[in-house]
Write an enzyme that holds these catalytic residues in place. Structure first.
Site, PDB file in Angstrom:
ATOM      1  N   TYR A  31      28.211  31.768  -8.013  1.00 37.38           N
ATOM      2  CA  TYR A  31      29.426  31.085  -7.519  1.00 37.38           C
ATOM      3  C   TYR A  31      28.746  30.115  -6.519  1.00 37.38           C
ATOM      4  CZ  TYR A  31      33.860  30.252  -5.043  1.00 37.38           C
ATOM      5  OH  TYR A  31      35.020  29.887  -4.677  1.00 37.38           O
ATOM      6  N   LYS A  38      29.969  29.400 -11.696  1.00 34.29           N
ATOM      7  CA  LYS A  38      31.394  28.860 -11.153  1.00 34.29           C
ATOM      8  C   LYS A  38      30.918  27.798 -10.176  1.00 34.29           C
ATOM      9  CE  LYS A  38      35.415  29.475  -8.404  1.00 34.29           C
ATOM     10  NZ  LYS A  38      36.406  30.217  -7.331  1.00 34.29           N
TER      11      LYS A  38
END
Length: 293
Positions: free
Chosen positions: A134, A162
């Site tokens: 992330y 992400k």
């Protein structure tokens, strides 16, 4: 379970009661709404205020969700800046029926490429589940290193990224560094642009309030049939008029999906003085969905 079949993952909020304790009744309602819309469940991410919850609260939340046995896969957030603490958290999660982990770039310390590589590798080595890395420099104060990503791309547990820096160009860099692994958009408003650049889907805040509507939005973006960019950009941005997840919890409380807009300190629902922006967005998204369907 093939995680890549899920084009939308909802970063589930943590509903709270007036006294600040976890509202499990509302949490059940939220999870059921996501499950009915075939959205993947991201539990205890930043939208869940995970870093503001104590260990007992976090354990009670994930155990509650797992006991519900949702049909949708469950991904759990792993984030902080103490490596051994995060490894202990993964060890605990390994005993539960969860499907993946979201590993965020370490907070505050701002490690470079080697430090990030060592951090992510240690956590992925400690896991038996697929991991999504992330990038959210607005919260961690450092961007995820594309050099580290490239070195990690062959790891057995590297599943996806992400990307939430807000830059399509940065997204393209991660897509290249990921060497064929999935890269998800981490900004609701940017999904049309990220889809055009090769996004595998969306990890969403908006889908907390609009589970089926956001699912359709993502599907249309991926199929290149989406034509309501101005509407969705305005609606998505309404959920960030102050610190996430203050606006989305306010909207969810207004629509009755959760009981209160209460936040864990240091966030406060009182920082959002008017519900008008989110209620106008809610009306617009609801109309759009009815017209499209």
């Amino acid at each position: 379970m093939n995680l890549n079949n899920y084009v939308l993952w909802t970063a589930v909020v943590t509903p709270l009661l007036e006294n600040g304790s976890v509202d499990f009744e509302s949490l059940t309602r939220v999870v059921n709404a996501q499950d009915a819309s075939h959205n993947g469940l991201l539990i205890l991410g930043s939208t869940a205020e995970a870093l503001n919850l104590n260990l007992a609260q976090r354990m009670s939340i994930i155990e509650h969700v797992v006991k519900m046995k949702p049909a949708s896969p469950v991904m759990v957030g792993v984030g902080g800046n103490l490596l051994e603490e995060q490894k202990e958290w993964i060890s605990y999660l390994e005993r539960l029926n969860v499907h993946a982990y979201l590993l965020v770039t370490p907070h505050y310390a701002k490690p470079g490429p080697i430090g990030q590589y060592n951090w992510f590798k240690a956590l992925m080595d400690h896991s038996t589940r697929p991991c999504m890395l992330y990038n959210v420099p607005g919260r961690t104060a450092v961007a995820m290193s594309t050099e580290a990503v490239s070195r990690l791309s062959g790891h057995r547990n590297f599943w996806a990224i992400k990307e939430a820096s807000g830059s399509v160009e940065k997204f393209k860099e991660y897509l290249k560094a990921a060497n064929g692994k999935a890269v998800y958009c981490g900004d609701d408003a940017l999904m049309p642009d990220f889809a055009n650049a090769g996004s595998a889907g969306l990890v969403s805040v908006a889908s907390n309030a609009w589970p089926k509507e956001t699912h359709l939005y993502v599907e249309q973006c991926l199929k290149k049939t989406f034509d309501a960019k101005e509407l969705w950009t305005k609606a998505s941005n309404s959920l960030f008029v102050c610190s996430n997840p203050v606006p989305v919890k306010r909207l969810m409380s207004e629509t009755g999906l959760i009981k209160t807009p209460i936040m864990m300190a240091p966030l406060s629902h009182e920082d959002m003085t008017s519900a008008t922006p989110v209620l106008e967005a809610h009306a617009a998204v609801t109309r759009w969905y009815k017209e499209v369907m």
